[in-house]
Design a protein around this motif. Structure first.
Motif, PDB file in Angstrom:
ATOM      1  N   TYR A  21      12.315  21.643 -52.745  1.00 30.69           N
ATOM      2  CA  TYR A  21      12.595  20.853 -52.399  1.00 30.69           C
ATOM      3  C   TYR A  21      13.193  20.633 -50.757  1.00 30.69           C
ATOM      4  CZ  TYR A  21      16.467  17.151 -51.771  1.00 30.69           C
ATOM      5  OH  TYR A  21      17.088  15.791 -51.492  1.00 30.69           O
ATOM      6  N   SER A  22      14.066  21.579 -50.446  1.00 27.93           N
ATOM      7  CA  SER A  22      14.414  21.746 -48.875  1.00 27.93           C
ATOM      8  C   SER A  22      13.283  21.804 -48.038  1.00 27.93           C
ATOM      9  CB  SER A  22      15.498  22.753 -48.762  1.00 27.93           C
ATOM     10  OG  SER A  22      16.766  22.481 -49.501  1.00 27.93           O
ATOM     11  N   PHE A  23      12.370  22.644 -48.353  1.00 23.80           N
ATOM     12  CA  PHE A  23      11.351  23.010 -47.488  1.00 23.80           C
ATOM     13  C   PHE A  23      10.274  21.736 -47.367  1.00 23.80           C
ATOM     14  CE2 PHE A  23       6.694  24.535 -47.225  1.00 23.80           C
ATOM     15  CZ  PHE A  23       6.898  25.252 -45.942  1.00 23.80           C
ATOM     16  N   VAL A  24      10.126  20.980 -48.414  1.00 19.69           N
ATOM     17  CA  VAL A  24       9.129  19.794 -48.319  1.00 19.69           C
ATOM     18  C   VAL A  24       9.809  18.712 -47.427  1.00 19.69           C
ATOM     19  CG1 VAL A  24       8.333  17.863 -49.825  1.00 19.69           C
ATOM     20  CG2 VAL A  24       7.961  20.140 -50.436  1.00 19.69           C
ATOM     21  N   LEU A  25      11.164  18.346 -47.723  1.00 17.50           N
ATOM     22  CA  LEU A  25      11.714  17.191 -47.100  1.00 17.50           C
ATOM     23  C   LEU A  25      11.794  17.563 -45.652  1.00 17.50           C
ATOM     24  CD1 LEU A  25      12.212  16.306 -50.002  1.00 17.50           C
ATOM     25  CD2 LEU A  25      14.208  15.026 -49.154  1.00 17.50           C
ATOM     26  N   ILE A  26      12.455  18.663 -45.328  1.00 23.20           N
ATOM     27  CA  ILE A  26      12.818  19.185 -43.801  1.00 23.20           C
ATOM     28  C   ILE A  26      11.694  19.532 -43.029  1.00 23.20           C
ATOM     29  CG2 ILE A  26      14.197  20.669 -42.503  1.00 23.20           C
ATOM     30  CD1 ILE A  26      16.277  21.003 -44.908  1.00 23.20           C
ATOM     31  N   GLU A  27      10.689  20.234 -43.638  1.00 30.12           N
ATOM     32  CA  GLU A  27       9.689  21.110 -42.581  1.00 30.12           C
ATOM     33  C   GLU A  27       8.448  20.249 -42.948  1.00 30.12           C
ATOM     34  OE1 GLU A  27       9.436  23.737 -40.591  1.00 30.12           O
ATOM     35  OE2 GLU A  27      11.399  23.575 -40.856  1.00 30.12           O
ATOM     36  N   LYS A  28       7.932  19.451 -44.312  1.00 29.24           N
ATOM     37  CA  LYS A  28       6.758  18.856 -44.394  1.00 29.24           C
ATOM     38  C   LYS A  28       6.955  17.177 -44.025  1.00 29.24           C
ATOM     39  CE  LYS A  28       4.366  22.148 -45.830  1.00 29.24           C
ATOM     40  NZ  LYS A  28       2.815  22.563 -45.114  1.00 29.24           N
ATOM     41  N   LEU A  29       7.965  16.769 -44.199  1.00 23.62           N
ATOM     42  CA  LEU A  29       8.307  15.351 -44.096  1.00 23.62           C
ATOM     43  C   LEU A  29       9.261  14.862 -42.982  1.00 23.62           C
ATOM     44  CD1 LEU A  29       8.505  14.384 -47.996  1.00 23.62           C
ATOM     45  CD2 LEU A  29       6.337  14.095 -46.512  1.00 23.62           C
ATOM     46  N   GLY A  30       9.885  16.053 -42.354  1.00 19.73           N
ATOM     47  CA  GLY A  30      10.719  15.754 -41.223  1.00 19.73           C
ATOM     48  C   GLY A  30      11.932  14.773 -41.398  1.00 19.73           C
ATOM     49  N   ALA A  79       6.530  15.765 -55.372  1.00 21.15           N
ATOM     50  CA  ALA A  79       5.232  16.034 -54.457  1.00 21.15           C
ATOM     51  C   ALA A  79       4.518  14.801 -54.033  1.00 21.15           C
ATOM     52  CB  ALA A  79       4.353  17.092 -55.286  1.00 21.15           C
ATOM     53  N   VAL A  80       5.088  13.569 -54.956  1.00 19.28           N
ATOM     54  CA  VAL A  80       4.370  12.382 -54.752  1.00 19.28           C
ATOM     55  C   VAL A  80       4.266  11.789 -53.156  1.00 19.28           C
ATOM     56  CG1 VAL A  80       4.391   9.926 -55.375  1.00 19.28           C
ATOM     57  CG2 VAL A  80       4.693  11.505 -57.161  1.00 19.28           C
ATOM     58  N   PRO A  81       5.365  11.965 -52.416  1.00 15.89           N
ATOM     59  CA  PRO A  81       5.019  11.478 -50.972  1.00 15.89           C
ATOM     60  C   PRO A  81       4.114  12.404 -50.286  1.00 15.89           C
ATOM     61  CG  PRO A  81       7.251  11.405 -51.700  1.00 15.89           C
ATOM     62  CD  PRO A  81       6.681  12.291 -52.739  1.00 15.89           C
ATOM     63  N   LEU A  82       3.646  13.431 -50.520  1.00 15.20           N
ATOM     64  CA  LEU A  82       2.749  14.136 -50.162  1.00 15.20           C
ATOM     65  C   LEU A  82       1.173  13.781 -50.315  1.00 15.20           C
ATOM     66  CD1 LEU A  82       4.216  17.882 -50.610  1.00 15.20           C
ATOM     67  CD2 LEU A  82       4.581  16.477 -48.736  1.00 15.20           C
ATOM     68  N   LEU A  83       1.316  12.853 -51.439  1.00 14.45           N
ATOM     69  CA  LEU A  83      -0.125  12.575 -51.556  1.00 14.45           C
ATOM     70  C   LEU A  83      -0.278  11.275 -51.417  1.00 14.45           C
ATOM     71  CD1 LEU A  83      -0.466  14.490 -54.895  1.00 14.45           C
ATOM     72  CD2 LEU A  83      -1.469  15.337 -52.659  1.00 14.45           C
ATOM     73  N   VAL A  84       0.910  10.344 -51.410  1.00 12.68           N
ATOM     74  CA  VAL A  84       0.660   8.902 -51.455  1.00 12.68           C
ATOM     75  C   VAL A  84       1.419   8.650 -50.228  1.00 12.68           C
ATOM     76  CG1 VAL A  84       1.440   6.590 -52.329  1.00 12.68           C
ATOM     77  CG2 VAL A  84       0.571   8.584 -53.637  1.00 12.68           C
ATOM     78  N   PRO A  85       0.946   7.833 -49.148  1.00 12.13           N
ATOM     79  CA  PRO A  85       1.605   7.270 -48.154  1.00 12.13           C
ATOM     80  C   PRO A  85       2.913   6.563 -48.209  1.00 12.13           C
ATOM     81  CG  PRO A  85      -0.843   7.031 -47.845  1.00 12.13           C
ATOM     82  CD  PRO A  85      -0.398   7.373 -49.130  1.00 12.13           C
ATOM     83  N   PHE A  86       3.945   6.892 -47.573  1.00  9.09           N
ATOM     84  CA  PHE A  86       5.200   6.345 -47.937  1.00  9.09           C
ATOM     85  C   PHE A  86       5.723   5.860 -46.208  1.00  9.09           C
ATOM     86  CE2 PHE A  86       5.126   7.755 -51.928  1.00  9.09           C
ATOM     87  CZ  PHE A  86       5.939   7.203 -52.597  1.00  9.09           C
ATOM     88  N   SER A  87       6.319   4.791 -46.013  1.00  5.38           N
ATOM     89  CA  SER A  87       7.246   4.670 -44.742  1.00  5.38           C
ATOM     90  C   SER A  87       8.431   5.477 -45.009  1.00  5.38           C
ATOM     91  CB  SER A  87       7.674   3.211 -44.773  1.00  5.38           C
ATOM     92  OG  SER A  87       8.479   2.752 -45.791  1.00  5.38           O
ATOM     93  N   TYR A  88       9.066   5.811 -44.075  1.00  7.11           N
ATOM     94  CA  TYR A  88      10.194   6.709 -43.816  1.00  7.11           C
ATOM     95  C   TYR A  88      11.226   5.999 -44.719  1.00  7.11           C
ATOM     96  CZ  TYR A  88      13.946   9.679 -42.228  1.00  7.11           C
ATOM     97  OH  TYR A  88      14.901  10.713 -42.284  1.00  7.11           O
ATOM     98  N   ASP A 140       4.521  29.009 -48.264  1.00  2.65           N
ATOM     99  CA  ASP A 140       4.090  29.078 -46.965  1.00  2.65           C
ATOM    100  C   ASP A 140       2.525  29.334 -46.984  1.00  2.65           C
ATOM    101  OD1 ASP A 140       6.395  29.221 -45.421  1.00  2.65           O
ATOM    102  OD2 ASP A 140       6.637  31.231 -45.782  1.00  2.65           O
ATOM    103  N   TRP A 141       1.937  29.371 -48.161  1.00  2.54           N
ATOM    104  CA  TRP A 141       0.413  29.450 -48.182  1.00  2.54           C
ATOM    105  C   TRP A 141      -0.490  28.658 -49.226  1.00  2.54           C
ATOM    106  CZ3 TRP A 141      -1.441  32.762 -44.720  1.00  2.54           C
ATOM    107  CH2 TRP A 141      -0.647  33.731 -44.158  1.00  2.54           C
ATOM    108  N   VAL A 142       0.245  27.975 -50.095  1.00  2.00           N
ATOM    109  CA  VAL A 142      -0.366  27.075 -50.858  1.00  2.00           C
ATOM    110  C   VAL A 142       0.249  25.578 -50.905  1.00  2.00           C
ATOM    111  CG1 VAL A 142      -0.981  26.565 -53.418  1.00  2.00           C
ATOM    112  CG2 VAL A 142      -0.542  28.909 -52.628  1.00  2.00           C
ATOM    113  N   ALA A 143      -0.563  24.704 -51.076  1.00  2.00           N
ATOM    114  CA  ALA A 143      -0.141  23.295 -50.795  1.00  2.00           C
ATOM    115  C   ALA A 143       0.868  22.780 -51.845  1.00  2.00           C
ATOM    116  CB  ALA A 143      -1.516  22.167 -51.184  1.00  2.00           C
ATOM    117  N   ALA A 144       2.095  22.358 -51.390  1.00  2.00           N
ATOM    118  CA  ALA A 144       3.414  22.237 -51.978  1.00  2.00           C
ATOM    119  C   ALA A 144       3.075  21.501 -53.297  1.00  2.00           C
ATOM    120  CB  ALA A 144       4.527  21.516 -51.308  1.00  2.00           C
TER     121      ALA A 144
END
Length: 429
Positions: free
Chosen positions: A250-259, A311-320, A385-389
């Motif tokens: 959760y923290s990794f996706v939101l902070i690192e992947k989605l900014g 994981a949905v916002p990693l696959l489907v474009p979302f506005s911030y 760190d190595w596989v798609a979230a």
């Protein structure tokens, strides 16, 4: 003491430990928020973030059997006070190090381990004492109020942490935590932990104690007479392993992947607590849940669906803005599901486990629930760190659903609640 006086004292306990938990959880969450952001921004690695989680989980897993033994064989109030005093010293130590030399990952990890140890002894002992603090008719209310206090603190603390982070130094967060812990220590020292206890033997300081191994062996023997609790323990063992996908991801996706910005991340953390709060209020005013295992089954399935949804916002474009609203809904849901699972199960254990064995049974549950969590945290740290979230989250959610459906299948439910089975048979003819 008359029965009316005991009930009045029990009411005092209800509100005192609620206040104590509110204050101590507020301090802990402010600290946890700051440290999590500090580690991720310093290293940018899910592995380092996971290591801090391991420093929290592993000591609890190792110390839980000892904590259960202490809870059943030593005065519970003294154990709680000593454990809380030790946590105050640990926080003060990290504050001193940060002021003199600055924070390092090593100092953070060591402090996390120490706080995990102290919270294990105080947490297990406190949970073992709830049925001694309040009368049986108010146990669900007591546990719901306790959860409400945690939720309220969890709403305010991350939001405040998000606002303060970057504006103040880490020592300020430590000072907040230190003051909160001291206040909670003072409040807990005013309570009578034996008020409603039904124990055949009340431990007294200085008396001889049975050996640890003998005591734990008796705890396992007692547990064999409680098949429903055995089922809960094995479910917790596997579910908590795969729940690492959320704890790390959760923290990794939101902070690192989605900014996600720190202030918005703090609000989302607060939304998690709002979900817990809403369900806690509901459980406070409603009658006791009759079939906790059935509630836990569907709550676990709902929890898994939310984990997959991360994981949905990693696959489907979302506005911030849309992404923020989406995660706001998910966090409300996950907080609600956790409460609807844990509170009824906790009430059931308070009422079905004898006071003389409560510490050991709770420690066994704690140990089994967390024994695979360090391994799960390490694995998920590397996976992210190595596989798609998105793959990690979807697969983990599917496995959790499978575990819930198998381990709480209809035959298990029927054995746990034979009266329900008989009632259904009468209805269906």
């Amino acid at each position: 003491m008359t029965e009316a006086q005991k009930l009045k004292r029990g009411t005092y306990h209800l509100w005192t430990f609620m206040t104590s938990k509110l204050i101590s959880t507020f301090g802990a969450n402010v600290y946890s928020f700051a440290i999590s952001f500090y580690i991720l921004q310093l290293t940018g690695s899910a592995t380092n973030f996971a290591l801090n989680l391991i420093c929290s989980i592993l000591p609890r897993t190792i110390a839980a059997p000892f904590a259960g033994y202490v809870a059943d064989n030593f005065p519970r109030k003294r154990t709680i006070i000593l454990a809380q005093a030790a946590s105050v010293l640990a926080i003060a130590g990290l504050l001193t190090v940060s002021l003199m030399n600055g924070l390092s990952l090593t100092a953070i990890y060591i402090t996390t381990c120490l706080l995990s140890l102290t919270s294990t002894f105080s947490g297990i002992t406190f949970t073992s004492s709830i049925s001694g603090l309040v009368d049986e008719n108010r146990i669900q209310k007591a546990m719901s109020l306790n959860q409400m206090s945690i939720s309220l603190a969890s709403i305010v603390a991350p939001a405040l942490g998000g606002i303060l982070y970057g504006a103040v130094s880490i020592p300020v967060f430590l000072i907040i935590y230190l003051i909160a812990s001291l206040v909670a220590l003072i409040l807990d020292s005013t309570m009578d932990f034996q008020l409603f206890a039904k124990r055949s033997h009340v431990p007294v300081a200085g008396q001889g104690k049975e050996k640890l191994w003998v005591s734990m062996k008796e705890g396992f023997a007692y547990l064999k007479t409680k098949p429903v609790i055995q089922t809960i323990i094995f479910i917790a063992l596997f579910i908590n392993f795969f729940f690492g996908s959320f704890q790390v991801g959760y923290s990794f996706v939101l902070i690192e992947k989605l900014g996600m910005k720190s202030e918005h991340f703090g609000i989302l953390e607060g939304a998690f607590a709002v979900g817990m709060l809403l369900l806690s209020v509901y459980l406070t005013i409603r009658k006791e849940i009759k079939y906790p295992l059935i509630t836990a089954k569907y709550g676990t399935i709902g929890l898994a669906l939310v984990i997959g949804g991360i994981a949905v916002p990693l696959l489907v474009p979302f506005s911030y803005q849309a992404m923020f609203v989406f995660y706001l809904i998910l966090m409300l849901a996950i907080g609600s599901f956790l409460t609807i699972i844990n509170t009824p199960i906790g009430v059931m254990m308070q009422k079905s486990v004898d006071d003389d064995f409560k510490g050991r049974v709770i420690s066994i549950l704690e140990t089994m629930a967390q024994v695979l969590m360090p391994l799960g945290t390490v694995i998920y740290g590397f996976l992210y760190d190595w596989v798609a979230a998105e793959w990690v989250l979807f697969i983990s959610a599917g496995i959790i659903i499978g575990i819930a459906l198998f381990m709480l299948r209809p035959s298990v439910i029927a054995n746990a609640y034979p009266e329900r089975k008989n009632a259904l048979q009468r209805i269906t003819g």
